[in-house]
Scaffold this active site. Structure first.
Site, PDB file in Angstrom:
ATOM      1  N   HIS A   1       0.362   5.474   6.663  1.00  0.00           N
ATOM      2  CA  HIS A   1       1.059   6.000   5.487  1.00  0.00           C
ATOM      3  C   HIS A   1       1.456   7.468   5.635  1.00  0.00           C
ATOM      4  CE1 HIS A   1      -1.770   2.784   4.204  1.00  0.00           C
ATOM      5  NE2 HIS A   1      -0.699   2.346   3.588  1.00  0.00           N
TER       6      HIS A   1
ATOM      7  N   SER B   1       0.804  -1.220   0.000  1.00  0.00           N
ATOM      8  CA  SER B   1       0.000   0.000   0.000  1.00  0.00           C
ATOM      9  C   SER B   1       0.840   1.274   0.000  1.00  0.00           C
ATOM     10  CB  SER B   1      -0.948  -0.005   1.198  1.00  0.00           C
ATOM     11  OG  SER B   1      -0.229  -0.016   2.400  1.00  0.00           O
TER      12      SER B   1
ATOM     13  N   ASP C   1      -2.550   8.922   7.201  1.00  0.00           N
ATOM     14  CA  ASP C   1      -3.442   8.088   8.009  1.00  0.00           C
ATOM     15  C   ASP C   1      -2.564   7.374   9.031  1.00  0.00           C
ATOM     16  OD1 ASP C   1      -2.263   5.961   6.654  1.00  0.00           O
ATOM     17  OD2 ASP C   1      -4.001   5.571   5.376  1.00  0.00           O
TER      18      ASP C   1
END
Ligand SMILES: *[C@@H]1O[C@H](CO)[C@@H](O)[C@H](O)[C@H]1NC(C)=O
Length: 284
Positions: A263, A49, A260
């Site tokens: 990240h 991600s 977040d």
């Protein structure tokens, strides 16, 4: 950009990136470049991600972020499946290399031949052994320049602090130890492959220390918030939990290292890329 001509003259070239986020239980492999033969090197990113530029949009997964507030600082304010407010490290490296400003996701149905020839991002999860196998595969395809990126400092991301950092939400040292062990193994594998594969040049790029450096000395980089992400409460929200209904999302990311709970913000991504530029340049 400076290195491109050299890179092209060397024919095939490549980078490989393997950051890993403990809480996502994933590793990421970024590899770049089988040269397209002429003047343009290509960047291929195998990523989790932290590097994904939107493959998650096309996969049956809850690990999605193609909705606001993701992409808030992306051109057009568009949520694209990038796990941050703007651009991810993959985009920034492709941009730095003068290849393209955005690295498209491989699973995008609108992808054209030109996109493929200059590079795309894949979504995959890799562990050390699989990373080595992938490097050998890339080598067989002609990649000779490979950058391997370490894992991040997973115990110090907001979610790591929340899950393993106790009441004070300190960096979770057990997570950081795991990340260090992983990085050590990875670095060892790279040394080994460097000796085994004739003509290959591999550079191990540490992201753990640069991110930790930013977290330890945020003011130097213009940050004020290190322990919480911008989205929601900042303690735990990521992916589907970070959405338009999340209360308390910050109005301005500029003081936040993390977008977040897992990240980094685009701003932090840019600083990270600038801190490892010397290593990347070694490959050019
Ligand atoms: C965020 O804050 C910074 C610093 O105060 C400012 O320069 C910037 O314009 C702000 N950005 C937005 C989108 O409000």
């Amino acid at each position: 950009m400076k290195g491109n001509k050299n890179m092209a003259s060397m024919g095939s070239s490549g980078f490989l990136i393997i950051p890993w986020l403990l809480l996502a239980e994933s590793a990421a492999l970024f590899s770049a470049g089988v040269s397209s033969g002429k003047s343009t090197p290509a960047v291929f990113v195998f990523g989790d991600s932290i590097l994904d530029t939107g493959n998650n949009n096309y996969l049956p997964t809850l690990s999605k972020c193609n909705f606001p507030p993701y992409g808030r600082n992306f051109p057009g304010g568009k949520p694209t499946g990038r796990f941050t407010d703007g651009k991810v490290i993959s985009d920034l490296i492709a941009g730095d290399l003068g290849i393209k400003d955005l690295l498209p996701p491989y699973l995008d149905p609108n992808l054209g031949a030109q996109d493929l020839s200059t590079g795309v991002a894949f979504a995959s999860a890799f562990l050390v052994t699989q990373a080595s196998e992938s490097i050998v595969e890339l080598y067989k395809l002609g990649a000779r320049k490979i950058g391997v990126f370490s894992t991040l400092v997973s115990g110090c991301v907001p979610e790591g602090r929340t899950v393993g950092g106790g009441e004070e939400r300190k960096c979770a040292e057990n997570f950081n130890e795991l990340a260090k062990i992983y990085n050590g193994k990875l670095s060892f594998e790279m040394d080994y492959l460097n000796k085994q594969l004739p003509g290959v040049k591999m550079v191990f790029v540490d992201l753990f220390s640069p991110l930790l450096g930013i977290i330890k000395d945020p003011e130097t980089y213009g940050f004020a918030v290190t322990k919480e992400g911008c989205c929601g409460t900042g303690y735990i929200e990521a992916a589907v939990l970070c959405n338009q209904l999340s209360p308390f999302t910050c109005a301005n990311t500029s003081e936040y290292i993390f977008w977040d709970s897992v990240h980094p913000t685009e701003k932090a991504n840019r600083i990270l890329v600038s801190k490892v530029r010397d290593y990347i340049n070694e490959l050019l």
